[in-house]
Every structure is written in structure tokens, then in C-alpha cells.
Design an enzyme around this catalytic site. Sequence first.
Site, short mmCIF file in Angstrom:
data_model
loop_
_atom_site.label_atom_id
_atom_site.label_comp_id
_atom_site.label_asym_id
_atom_site.label_seq_id
_atom_site.Cartn_x
_atom_site.Cartn_y
_atom_site.Cartn_z
N ARG A 63 -31.17 -15.11 11.41
CA ARG A 63 -31.01 -14.65 10.04
C ARG A 63 -31.39 -15.75 9.03
O ARG A 63 -31.93 -15.47 7.96
CB ARG A 63 -29.57 -14.21 9.81
N HIS A 67 -33.83 -15.31 5.70
CA HIS A 67 -33.37 -15.60 4.35
C HIS A 67 -34.10 -16.79 3.74
O HIS A 67 -34.11 -16.95 2.52
CB HIS A 67 -31.86 -15.83 4.35
N ASN A 96 -25.94 -14.47 0.68
CA ASN A 96 -25.73 -15.66 1.51
C ASN A 96 -24.30 -16.21 1.48
O ASN A 96 -23.78 -16.68 2.49
CB ASN A 96 -26.67 -16.78 1.06
N HIS A 194 -31.43 -6.55 13.88
CA HIS A 194 -30.04 -6.08 13.78
C HIS A 194 -29.51 -5.55 15.10
O HIS A 194 -28.41 -4.98 15.14
CB HIS A 194 -29.92 -5.01 12.69
#
Length: 321
Positions: A63, A67, A96, A194
Site C-alpha cells: 500500500r 500511496h 494516510n 485488496h
Amino acid sequence: MNYFPSYKAIIITLAILLVSLSSSSALSHDFYKDTCPNLFSTVKCAVQDAIKNETRMGASLLRLHFHDCFVNGCDASILLDDVAGSIIGEKNGGANINSLRGFEVIDTIKSAVEAECPATVSCADIITIVARDSVVELGGRSWKVELGRRDSLNASLAAANTLPAPTLSLANLTARFNQLNLSITDLVALSGAHTIGQARCSSFKSRIYNDTNIDNDFAIERQANCSSTSGPGDNNASPLDLTTPEIFDNSYYTNLIANKGLLHSDQELFNGGPTDSIVMRYSKDMNEFNKAFAKAMIKMGRISPLLGDQGQIRIDCRKLN
């Protein structure tokens, strides 16, 4: 005396120039072949240790890459801490804060790499390798990562607040990905990340209480750990893939077909729209999903990298040199 260079000399000079340009202005699989030959093994061992200590960390490290790249490109800006008067970091962005994890693991890996190859490998490239190795460690297929990025000199909290939200529609998701030169196929493939990891109640409570395209039993089970009202329970987490939450496989897509996508944005991929057929294909063919995911990850890694003399090679990923 002939002061003009020979044709052969011109060709040799051009060849040297092209090699120089290639090495300084483009990503490549063997960027650190000579300058840090043990890079991949060093990173791999550290990733294995981190995931062995906490399986969920694999999803968190993957992740981090998303990001980072979705905010002004893959430049390790996500790792910068705030500096009063100069840097307002991205760690406190809406998507975040109290959610993004793995910074200490990156610190450990960077220290190991620095011991092996001082001031050579960028934090941006480390994030890229770590993302690949995390997928592999949890059962996914490997791919060749492209390297040669440099680290940013600043961060953008404002841009971090534009990360795709879990409440977005398919149209909005598609538009956001298109802005980054990522296709609708890339959108569906990358969403397959996911298949591992967890989400906080605050990111899916609206779906489990308000959406109609959701399996009733699935919704009720999630509601038991996620109140419809705001409170401390907003930080309660649930697996994004209830079936095999610690294995990188294609069950995420099977869940979508059963209306068991945890996030609204997940279920949008299978809701009577143009992505339904892609979800169906990936649910039936793990090999096709693996290939598409690897291809999309490589494309994502090409988003606005800093190259050549741009940026710097940070010694400490949290701060500028």
C-alpha cells in the site's frame, strides 16, 4: 593536419552519449547491477523477516507504493516527515493518517542497503522492490522491477488528500486512473491488491449500512464490529478479503461477484458496468490476474519518476540530506 573528427570517432562518441543518457534518464531492470549487486537479496531478506514477524505487514508495504506513486509520482515523498517551516508531509493526509503503516520497516531496509551500498539506492526504488517482494512472499507471482528513480525534495499534503477514496464511483475511479495513464484494465488489476490487508470501519461503514448491492449476511457480520455512528470503533479493522486475507490470490474478485466487496469502490468494479467482464476473467484465471497485476504495477511505477540529476538519493528516507 585534419582537425575534423573521423566518421568512426563520431559514431563512437554518439554511442557513449546514448549510453550515458540511457543510464541517467530512464528506468531499467539492471540499474544497480554494478553499483549495488546485492540489492535484491538484501531487500528480500528484510521483507521476509518483516512479514514473518507480522503477516499483515506485506499488505501495508504494498500500500505504501500505491500511496507514494499516486501523489506526484513514485518519488518516496510519502516517507518524508514534517519539518517546521519547510515540509508538510503526506503522512497526515486523509487516506494516510492513523492508517498507513510500514515506515519503520522501510527504515530498517534502507539501513541495510546503506551498509551494503552507501548513498547509492533511492528510497523510491526501495519502496518499489519492497512492494514486489511483499506480493511474492504472500503467494503472488514475481516480476522484474524497473529502477533508477531518485527521491523527492518535498512532499504535498494537498495532493495526498486527493488519493482515490473508498466511496468513489466507477466513473470517478476510471477518471482518476486515466489521469495517471492507467487504463480501466489497470484499475481492476491493481484493485486486486485488496486480496490482502485490512480496512478501517470508517472507510466502509457507509457501504455496510447503506448500499443495496451487498450480500445481507456479509453486511450484518461487518456491522457487528462497525457501528453506524462515529466513535472509537471507527478504527476497528476488517479484512478486505474475508476468504484468504493473508494470501495473494484472486479470491477478491470472487467476493465481488458474490456482492461481498468490503469497500464501495471495490464493489463498483462489479456492478453492471464495463469492468464486470474483467472481474469475471480474473476470478476464473489466477494466471491472467497475476500477469495483469504485474503489468499494471510496472506501469504504476513509471508515474512521474525523478531521473538523472533530479531530486537526490536520501540517506535517511524520512528527511532530506
